[in-house]
Design a protein around this motif. Structure first.
Motif, short mmCIF file in Angstrom:
data_model
loop_
_atom_site.label_atom_id
_atom_site.label_comp_id
_atom_site.label_asym_id
_atom_site.label_seq_id
_atom_site.Cartn_x
_atom_site.Cartn_y
_atom_site.Cartn_z
N VAL A 7 6.70 30.18 -1.85
CA VAL A 7 7.68 29.70 -0.88
C VAL A 7 9.09 30.07 -1.35
CG1 VAL A 7 8.69 27.64 0.18
CG2 VAL A 7 6.20 27.89 0.05
N ALA A 8 9.32 30.03 -2.65
CA ALA A 8 10.62 30.43 -3.19
C ALA A 8 10.89 31.91 -2.91
CB ALA A 8 10.68 30.16 -4.69
N VAL A 9 9.85 32.73 -2.95
CA VAL A 9 10.02 34.15 -2.63
C VAL A 9 10.42 34.32 -1.16
CG1 VAL A 9 8.80 36.36 -2.39
CG2 VAL A 9 8.48 34.98 -4.43
N LEU A 10 9.78 33.56 -0.26
CA LEU A 10 10.16 33.61 1.16
C LEU A 10 11.60 33.11 1.35
CD1 LEU A 10 6.97 32.45 3.09
CD2 LEU A 10 7.98 34.72 3.06
N THR A 11 11.99 32.10 0.60
CA THR A 11 13.36 31.60 0.67
C THR A 11 14.35 32.66 0.21
OG1 THR A 11 12.55 29.36 0.28
CG2 THR A 11 14.89 29.73 -0.07
N ASP A 12 13.98 33.40 -0.84
CA ASP A 12 14.81 34.50 -1.31
C ASP A 12 14.92 35.59 -0.24
OD1 ASP A 12 16.27 36.04 -3.33
OD2 ASP A 12 14.49 37.31 -3.35
N LEU A 13 13.81 35.91 0.41
CA LEU A 13 13.84 36.90 1.50
C LEU A 13 14.74 36.42 2.63
CD1 LEU A 13 10.24 38.31 2.06
CD2 LEU A 13 12.27 39.52 1.31
N ARG A 14 14.72 35.12 2.89
CA ARG A 14 15.59 34.55 3.93
C ARG A 14 17.06 34.82 3.58
NH1 ARG A 14 18.48 29.76 4.69
NH2 ARG A 14 18.74 29.24 6.89
N GLY A 15 17.42 34.58 2.33
CA GLY A 15 18.80 34.84 1.90
C GLY A 15 19.17 36.31 2.03
N LYS A 16 18.26 37.19 1.66
CA LYS A 16 18.51 38.62 1.78
C LYS A 16 18.66 39.03 3.25
CE LYS A 16 16.22 39.99 -2.47
NZ LYS A 16 15.07 40.67 -3.08
N LEU A 17 17.84 38.45 4.12
CA LEU A 17 17.92 38.78 5.54
C LEU A 17 19.22 38.27 6.15
CD1 LEU A 17 16.52 40.10 7.93
CD2 LEU A 17 15.31 37.95 8.34
N ILE A 18 19.64 37.08 5.78
CA ILE A 18 20.92 36.54 6.27
C ILE A 18 22.06 37.44 5.82
CG2 ILE A 18 22.58 34.65 5.96
CD1 ILE A 18 20.15 32.73 5.97
N ASN A 19 22.03 37.87 4.58
CA ASN A 19 23.07 38.76 4.06
C ASN A 19 23.06 40.10 4.81
OD1 ASN A 19 25.14 39.63 2.29
ND2 ASN A 19 23.62 40.67 1.02
N ALA A 20 21.87 40.65 5.04
CA ALA A 20 21.77 41.92 5.76
C ALA A 20 22.29 41.79 7.20
CB ALA A 20 20.33 42.41 5.76
N VAL A 21 21.96 40.69 7.86
CA VAL A 21 22.42 40.47 9.24
C VAL A 21 23.94 40.36 9.28
CG1 VAL A 21 22.43 38.78 11.13
CG2 VAL A 21 20.27 39.49 10.11
N ASP A 22 24.52 39.64 8.31
CA ASP A 22 25.98 39.52 8.26
C ASP A 22 26.64 40.86 7.99
OD1 ASP A 22 25.85 36.83 8.83
OD2 ASP A 22 26.06 36.19 6.74
N THR A 23 26.08 41.63 7.08
CA THR A 23 26.63 42.96 6.76
C THR A 23 26.53 43.88 7.97
OG1 THR A 23 26.02 42.67 4.45
CG2 THR A 23 26.48 44.91 5.18
N LEU A 24 25.40 43.83 8.66
CA LEU A 24 25.20 44.66 9.85
C LEU A 24 26.16 44.25 10.96
CD1 LEU A 24 23.36 46.98 10.77
CD2 LEU A 24 21.91 45.26 11.83
N LYS A 25 26.41 42.95 11.08
CA LYS A 25 27.37 42.47 12.09
C LYS A 25 28.76 43.03 11.81
CE LYS A 25 27.03 38.07 12.89
NZ LYS A 25 27.21 36.61 12.87
N THR A 26 29.14 43.06 10.55
CA THR A 26 30.43 43.63 10.17
C THR A 26 30.46 45.14 10.43
OG1 THR A 26 30.69 41.95 8.47
CG2 THR A 26 32.07 43.90 8.27
N ALA A 27 29.37 45.82 10.06
CA ALA A 27 29.30 47.27 10.25
C ALA A 27 29.33 47.64 11.73
CB ALA A 27 28.03 47.83 9.61
N SER A 28 28.84 46.77 12.59
CA SER A 28 28.83 47.07 14.02
C SER A 28 30.23 47.03 14.64
CB SER A 28 27.89 46.14 14.78
OG SER A 28 28.38 44.82 14.77
#
Length: 167
Positions: free
Chosen positions: A39-60
């Motif tokens: 579950v901690a691994v999934l939580t880590d993936l969640r953090g990475k996905l949130i970061n990627a979404v925020d970065t992509l939002k900025t890049a857009s």
């Protein structure tokens, strides 16, 4: 000389009882710790996905990073890859792709296993995709990406752990 070799039945029974009592406490604790780690691994993936979404939002917001192919908008997230967006947010088909779990976007209704075999990804609908960790004791635990649309574009996304991984 009358020497006996081996253990008596009483000694063997005592050892079996002691090992059973130890196993009674150790096995559930191991299983719980093992599940918590996944579950901690999934939580880590969640953090990475949130970061990627925020970065992509900025890049857009940068016009030079946008391109339109067949009426769909893609934004260059890094030097290697562009990802499908709707509005300024990541399309649900891209969640495993942007995390590097799959080589390309998801197809609606199909499940794809990551190249390392650790994750299964599925695009359920144009509004939702999820990632599950394979061999997790609970089959109801997943990282869900839900998109909320307004006027044909994604207005907001919800990235959260769902199912019984929150217990």
């Amino acid at each position: 000389m009358n020497e006996k070799m081996g253990f008596s039945l009483l000694e063997l029974t005592f050892v079996i009882v002691v090992l059973s009592v130890l196993a009674m406490f150790a096995i559930p604790e191991y299983t719980k710790t093992h599940r918590e780690a996944k579950v901690a691994v999934l939580t880590d993936l969640r953090g990475k996905l949130i970061n990627a979404v925020d970065t992509l939002k900025t890049a857009s917001n940068i016009e030079s990073r946008k391109q339109t192919i067949s009426g769909k908008t893609y934004v260059q997230y890094d030097v290697r890859q562009s990802y499908l967006v709707s509005g300024k947010l990541l399309d649900p088909t891209e969640i495993c792709h942007i995390l590097g779990l799959t080589p390309g976007p998801l197809v609606e209704g199909e499940m794809i296993t990551s190249s390392d075999g650790m994750y299964t990804c599925k695009n359920v609908s144009p509004k939702q995709s999820w990632i599950k960790m394979n061999r997790l004791e609970s089959t109801d635990c997943a990282l869900a990406y839900t998109a909320y649309y307004h006027n044909g574009s994604i207005a907001n996304v919800d990235i959260k752990l769902t199912g019984d991984c929150l217990e």
